[in-house]
Design a protein around this motif. Structure first.
Motif, PDB file in Angstrom:
ATOM      1  N   PRO B 288       0.831  -1.194   0.000  1.00 50.46           N
ATOM      2  CA  PRO B 288       0.000   0.000   0.000  1.00 50.46           C
ATOM      3  C   PRO B 288       0.872   1.253   0.000  1.00 50.46           C
ATOM      4  O   PRO B 288       1.993   1.231   0.470  1.00 50.46           O
ATOM      5  N   PHE B 289       0.308   2.331  -0.498  1.00 49.38           N
ATOM      6  CA  PHE B 289       1.010   3.610  -0.451  1.00 49.38           C
ATOM      7  C   PHE B 289       0.550   4.412   0.752  1.00 49.38           C
ATOM      8  O   PHE B 289      -0.539   4.176   1.284  1.00 49.38           O
ATOM      9  N   ASP B 290       1.386   5.347   1.165  1.00 48.41           N
ATOM     10  CA  ASP B 290       0.986   6.232   2.270  1.00 48.41           C
ATOM     11  C   ASP B 290       0.454   7.549   1.734  1.00 48.41           C
ATOM     12  O   ASP B 290      -0.478   8.117   2.271  1.00 48.41           O
ATOM     13  N   ILE B 291       1.124   8.033   0.687  1.00 47.46           N
ATOM     14  CA  ILE B 291       0.692   9.302   0.112  1.00 47.46           C
ATOM     15  C   ILE B 291       0.699   9.183  -1.413  1.00 47.46           C
ATOM     16  O   ILE B 291       1.657   8.697  -1.999  1.00 47.46           O
ATOM     17  N   VAL B 292      -0.377   9.618  -2.028  1.00 46.58           N
ATOM     18  CA  VAL B 292      -0.442   9.644  -3.490  1.00 46.58           C
ATOM     19  C   VAL B 292      -0.411  11.104  -3.931  1.00 46.58           C
ATOM     20  O   VAL B 292      -1.137  11.933  -3.394  1.00 46.58           O
ATOM     21  N   PHE B 366      -7.130   8.286 -11.484  1.00 48.56           N
ATOM     22  CA  PHE B 366      -6.149   7.310 -10.984  1.00 48.56           C
ATOM     23  C   PHE B 366      -5.766   7.646  -9.547  1.00 48.56           C
ATOM     24  O   PHE B 366      -5.556   6.769  -8.721  1.00 48.56           O
ATOM     25  N   LEU B 367      -5.689   8.937  -9.288  1.00 46.43           N
ATOM     26  CA  LEU B 367      -5.355   9.400  -7.940  1.00 46.43           C
ATOM     27  C   LEU B 367      -6.362   8.860  -6.930  1.00 46.43           C
ATOM     28  O   LEU B 367      -6.002   8.296  -5.890  1.00 46.43           O
ATOM     29  N   LEU B 368      -7.635   9.026  -7.264  1.00 44.08           N
ATOM     30  CA  LEU B 368      -8.683   8.561  -6.359  1.00 44.08           C
ATOM     31  C   LEU B 368      -8.599   7.052  -6.164  1.00 44.08           C
ATOM     32  O   LEU B 368      -8.674   6.545  -5.055  1.00 44.08           O
ATOM     33  N   TYR B 369      -8.432   6.353  -7.266  1.00 47.66           N
ATOM     34  CA  TYR B 369      -8.411   4.895  -7.181  1.00 47.66           C
ATOM     35  C   TYR B 369      -7.252   4.411  -6.314  1.00 47.66           C
ATOM     36  O   TYR B 369      -7.432   3.594  -5.411  1.00 47.66           O
ATOM     37  N   ALA B 370      -6.056   4.924  -6.574  1.00 50.19           N
ATOM     38  CA  ALA B 370      -4.868   4.454  -5.848  1.00 50.19           C
ATOM     39  C   ALA B 370      -4.986   4.752  -4.363  1.00 50.19           C
ATOM     40  O   ALA B 370      -4.624   3.929  -3.517  1.00 50.19           O
ATOM     41  N   THR B 371      -5.520   5.935  -4.021  1.00 51.07           N
ATOM     42  CA  THR B 371      -5.636   6.289  -2.610  1.00 51.07           C
ATOM     43  C   THR B 371      -6.638   5.376  -1.910  1.00 51.07           C
ATOM     44  O   THR B 371      -6.367   4.845  -0.831  1.00 51.07           O
ATOM     45  N   LEU B 372      -7.786   5.198  -2.542  1.00 50.09           N
ATOM     46  CA  LEU B 372      -8.811   4.366  -1.920  1.00 50.09           C
ATOM     47  C   LEU B 372      -8.344   2.918  -1.788  1.00 50.09           C
ATOM     48  O   LEU B 372      -8.624   2.243  -0.810  1.00 50.09           O
ATOM     49  N   ARG B 373      -7.623   2.466  -2.797  1.00 48.36           N
ATOM     50  CA  ARG B 373      -7.174   1.066  -2.814  1.00 48.36           C
ATOM     51  C   ARG B 373      -6.131   0.817  -1.725  1.00 48.36           C
ATOM     52  O   ARG B 373      -6.026  -0.283  -1.196  1.00 48.36           O
ATOM     53  N   CYS B 378      -4.095   6.048   3.912  1.00 48.58           N
ATOM     54  CA  CYS B 378      -3.464   6.707   2.760  1.00 48.58           C
ATOM     55  C   CYS B 378      -4.106   8.071   2.497  1.00 48.58           C
ATOM     56  O   CYS B 378      -5.314   8.232   2.579  1.00 48.58           O
ATOM     57  N   ARG B 379      -3.253   9.048   2.204  1.00 48.60           N
ATOM     58  CA  ARG B 379      -3.757  10.379   1.890  1.00 48.60           C
ATOM     59  C   ARG B 379      -3.273  10.809   0.516  1.00 48.60           C
ATOM     60  O   ARG B 379      -2.400  10.164  -0.064  1.00 48.60           O
ATOM     61  N   PHE B 380      -3.829  11.880   0.007  1.00 43.99           N
ATOM     62  CA  PHE B 380      -3.405  12.319  -1.324  1.00 43.99           C
ATOM     63  C   PHE B 380      -3.132  13.819  -1.347  1.00 43.99           C
ATOM     64  O   PHE B 380      -3.657  14.568  -0.524  1.00 43.99           O
ATOM     65  N   VAL B 381      -2.265  14.229  -2.273  1.00 46.86           N
ATOM     66  CA  VAL B 381      -1.863  15.625  -2.358  1.00 46.86           C
ATOM     67  C   VAL B 381      -2.314  16.227  -3.684  1.00 46.86           C
ATOM     68  O   VAL B 381      -1.913  15.763  -4.750  1.00 46.86           O
ATOM     69  N   THR B 382      -3.172  17.211  -3.601  1.00 52.32           N
ATOM     70  CA  THR B 382      -3.530  17.986  -4.791  1.00 52.32           C
ATOM     71  C   THR B 382      -4.215  19.256  -4.330  1.00 52.32           C
ATOM     72  O   THR B 382      -4.773  19.306  -3.234  1.00 52.32           O
ATOM     73  N   ARG B 383      -4.151  20.284  -5.167  1.00 55.89           N
ATOM     74  CA  ARG B 383      -4.861  21.512  -4.826  1.00 55.89           C
ATOM     75  C   ARG B 383      -6.250  21.533  -5.449  1.00 55.89           C
ATOM     76  O   ARG B 383      -7.040  22.407  -5.206  1.00 55.89           O
TER      77      ARG B 383
END
Lengths: 408, 466
Positions: B288-292, B366-373, B378-383
């Protein structure tokens, strides 16, 4: 029936009542004791005090009295309304309330009205019908005026002299038609194909399909009139589809005689894939020149609520090359979506084919959508514009500073 | 036109009418301006009388205009008279007249009549929210709380959305009443706010506070506060609800993101099946990723800097805590260009996993999918506010879930620290009306206007039972 009844009542009321009220004749017309006494005292009132006293509630009496005869009628009618009758009733009420509704409404339209999912949808639909009716009326008025003028002109012409002699028999329109058809027939053998992709029926509402077909009809007619027409293909065309129905509505019996190719096959089955180019505003690639060896595909879709990427998805699925018109490159775009109507597309493509002149071709983009035509790419122009504004601002700042220095 | 000040005689009206440019609409225009100037009712009456005498009839729209004037001035007997006339004259009325009648009558001592009218409306259409609002308010004003709540529930059942004003009136009008049943109903209103993620405004909040404090023997005490980032209420030391979704909500949301946002009506619109499959296997192999990180979005943070430099800063900053990073980008980033230097890209790829989508694909999905998966941590970075993706979700419940998840998992850059890449922490607590039985925490808006859907209020009302 109901409607007619109401109308009759209205006429009766409006024509007779004022007369009756003024002359106290109610008795004979409406044998009801109450109304009689009321209208009598009305008369007396007037006679003894001519201008001072006003009976402010008099309007109620008039309204109520004129109702008496209706009450007896309405009571016998069933109270519960269902389906169409209820829709008709709301329609009538909206009309009375002075909303934008058409004067007449057909049974079919009433059904559509009833099936609108929300109140605002209902309002919009009636408004649309109202405007349509207005346009029709205006057109008819203009036609009549024109006819009158023509008759007058004819009268004058016949008065002044005999018909002029000319070497040709005056048969303009039919000869022209023949010439056009000849050209179109030639294009069906030698012309460059142009494909309309008719696979978007599911993405559109009924009205959008109607608009699409209207636009295609206009495209076809301007193609037929051009010097070197395209060979038009309607691909993915299903018999009995909405498109088909609308085309028959537009063309009537001429539909079978059109000089175009209509097929239910996909363009990929008819033409080699590497020759096809799908034109879509969402394409990342920008068209540079018009290629006479390629086959361009135009999606037959009107999307009032802009659905981005639908036609691009279609091209992607089939692995086709895509292209967008170079609108940004040549026009200083001001507002509006970059998707153009089908007839505008046709005009642009025809002009490109004949002249290869982008300026001439892009003249068919509606004027409201852009501010001007540029020879240089817009990017460069923007740079100079920026430079000018900074120079201006810079100068102004200096001036301000100077003034400031003077003051202190 | 200026309406006259006194009732006029027929001749005088006639004269005015003849002087008017378009005599056909004279009455309408005149009545409109009477409504605007709030002219005395007698003037309007005299106009109607004149009309009735001339035509023997008064048109429906004119009657409605007159009714508007009556309602505006609270002339109850007039309203009743107009209603009597309309009722006999027309089989049904349209919603405009009903709205006026109900509004006018509900504010008078004849308010019960508004209810009979409401019943009448129901026969032909769904009553408007103003109809319901007038009736509910009238009932609660006369202490008929039971009736008021019955109507309120009926309107919710019909998908008519109540105004905040209406909800507020419940609290205002049941102040100081001791009634267990009523109390339950009002808690129900608060839960309605919770379920629909509605935030009351300041005056509404005050009504709630006053109501709580007025419950006899309730011993409630309300105070205004700001909640700390840790999620602890400084007043009652209570920990607010976690922002995490439940297992069921979480899997529900992931599923809906895949079906509605990524596939939608046509997978080809945002990506292609091959690409999506490739991405799926890529993610599964490295979970799993921690941050996308949304590479392209982050690379535009500072316009002065080279785009790959911005991304480099972000990756460096986030990689410090041994976090497993995934950067999403597009293929064009791999081409050596003025904005994307190959060496820097190489260096970054040692520190984080990269996935490059096609240039015409949408990387946000893809961002949403990877974070949810990757799971809940896991959190994500975007403005990006991701509004267009939220809009792809088909029902409001899932949209609320999405917003909640987004608040808890999105890291965005704070503007004030422009020198260093710094992150705004995702919310740890959930920003909704919440209760533990003996406490209530209610977030409220400082201003009356609507806020943006991604914003949440920072001010809270803490109500505690001693």
């Amino acid at each position: 029936m109901q409607c007619a009844n109401m109308l009759l009542r209205k006429i009766a009321r409006s024509s007779v009542l004022p007369f009756a009220a003024q002359h106290g004749m109610k008795k004979d017309l409406f044998p009801l004791s109450r109304t009689l006494s009321l209208s009598l005292c009305l008369k007396q009132d007037k006679s003894c005090e001519p201008s001072e006293k006003l009976d402010l509630d008099e309007w109620k009496k008039v309204m109520k009295s004129s109702l008496q005869e209706e009450v007896s009628e309405t009571v016998s009618e069933p109270k519960e309304l269902s389906g169409l009758a209820a829709a008709r009733e709301t329609f009538e009420m909206w009309k009375l309330a002075g909303k934008a509704v058409p004067e007449n409404i057909s049974e079919e339209q009433l059904k559509t009205f009833m099936e609108c999912p929300s109140k605002s949808a209902k309002k919009k639909y009636l408004r649309y019908l109202h405007l349509k009716e207005l346009h029709k009326k205006n057109d008819k008025r203009k036609m009549d005026e024109k006819k009158e003028r023509r008759l007058e002109a004819q009268d004058q012409a016949s008065n002044t002299d005999e018909t002029k002699k000319s070497p040709f028999v005056c048969l303009w329109s039919s000869t022209m038609d023949k010439a056009y058809n000849w050209r179109a027939a030639q294009s069906m053998i030698f012309g460059q194909p142009l494909v309309f992709d008719m696979s978007y029926e599911k993405e559109m509402s009924l009205r959008e399909v109607t608009n699409t077909v209207r636009q295609i009809v206009m495209s076809e007619s301007c193609n037929r009139r051009s010097v070197d027409p395209f060979h038009i293909h309607f691909c993915n065309f299903k018999d009995g589809s909405l498109y088909h129905r609308e085309f028959i509505k537009n063309y009537k019996e001429a539909w079978g005689k059109l000089l175009i190719t209509v097929t239910d096959q996909c363009y990929t089955e008819i033409f080699p894939k590497d020759k096809l180019i799908y034109l879509t505003a969402d394409s990342p690639k920008v068209m540079k020149t018009f290629d006479h060896d390629k086959i361009y595909i135009v999606g037959s879709m009107v999307d009032k609520s802009i659905k981005t990427g639908v036609s691009l998805a279609r091209a992607k699925r089939l692995g086709l090359e895509t292209a967008a018109l170079p609108l940004e490159k040549y026009l200083l775009w001001s507002s509006g979506a970059k998707n153009l109507t089908l007839d505008q597309m046709m005009h642009i493509l025809l002009t490109l084919k004949d002249t290869a002149d982008w300026k001439k071709a892009l003249e068919f983009v509606p004027k409201r959508k852009y501010c001007g035509f540029v020879n240089k790419p817009v990017k460069e122009l923007k740079k100079t514009l920026d430079l000018i504004t900074t120079l201006k601002l810079g100068k102004r700042r200096e001036e301000v500073e100077k003034q400031f220095a003077k003051k202190h | 036109v200026q309406p006259p000040e006194k009732p006029l005689q027929a001749e005088e009206w006639n004269k005015l009418r003849e002087d008017f440019q378009i005599p056909e609409i004279f009455e309408e225009v005149m009545l409109n301006s009477m409504i605007r100037c709030n002219s005395p009712i007698d003037v309007a009456k005299s106009l109607l009388t004149h009309l009735a005498k001339r035509n023997g009839d008064i048109a429906y729209n004119v009657l409605v205009k007159y009714l508007t004037l009556c309602v505006q001035q609270g002339q109850v007997s007039e309203i009743r008279d107009v209603y009597d006339i309309m009722k006999v004259r027309f089989k049904v009325l349209e919603s405009g007249a009903y709205n006026l009648l109900i509004k006018g009558l509900s504010n008078s001592d004849q308010w019960k009549m508004a209810f009979t009218l409401l019943e009448e409306v129901k026969k032909i259409m769904i009553p408007s929210r103003t109809c319901y609002e007038s009736c509910v308010k009238a009932a609660s004003r006369h202490q008929e709380m039971k009736l008021a709540f019955e109507l309120y529930k009926e309107m919710l059942a019909k998908d008519v959305v109540p105004t905040l004003d209406l909800l507020q009136s419940f609290f205002n009008l049941s102040r100081g009443m001791k009634d267990a049943e009523l109390q339950k109903e009002l808690f129900g209103v608060l839960l309605y706010l919770r379920e629909n993620q509605i935030y009351p405004h300041k005056t509404f909040m005050r009504s709630i506070k006053l109501w709580f404090e007025s419950i006899p023997g309730g011993n409630w005490r309300g105070r205004l506060t700001n909640i700390k980032d840790s999620g602890q209420c400084p007043v009652c030391k209570h920990q607010l609800e976690d922002s995490n979704l439940t297992e069921e909500e979480y899997s529900n949301l992931s599923e809906r993101i895949i079906t509605d946002v990524i596939h939608g009506t046509d997978t080809f619109r945002k990506t292609s099946p091959e690409e999506f499959e490739a991405f799926q296997t890529f993610v599964e192999n490295r979970l799993p990723f921690d941050i996308v990180i949304d590479g392209l979005n982050v690379s535009h943070i500072k316009s002065r800097k080279m785009q790959c430099e911005n991304l480099f800063d972000a990756v460096n900053c986030l990689a410090k805590e041994n976090a497993r990073l995934l950067v999403l980008g597009r293929k064009h980033m791999l081409m050596n260009s003025s904005n994307w230097k190959r060496e820097i890209m190489k260096e970054m790829q040692d520190k984080a996993d990269f996935f490059f989508a096609e240039n015409i694909s949408e990387d946000d999905t893809f961002l949403l999918y990877a974070t949810l998966r990757s799971g809940k941590h896991c959190r994500f970075v975007t403005r990006d506010f991701l509004r267009d993706h939220k809009a792809c979700l088909s029902d409001s419940l899932t949209r609320h879930l999405f917003r909640k998840w987004q608040r808890g998992h999105q890291i965005s850059k704070k503007k004030s620290f422009s020198s260093v890449f710094s992150q705004q922490p995702a919310f740890r607590y959930d920003c909704v009306v919440q209760t533990t039985g003996d406490t209530w925490h209610i977030p409220y808006k400082d201003v009356f206007e609507e806020k943006y859907s991604y914003q949440v209020p920072r001010k809270w009302l803490c109500v505690q039972q001693k």
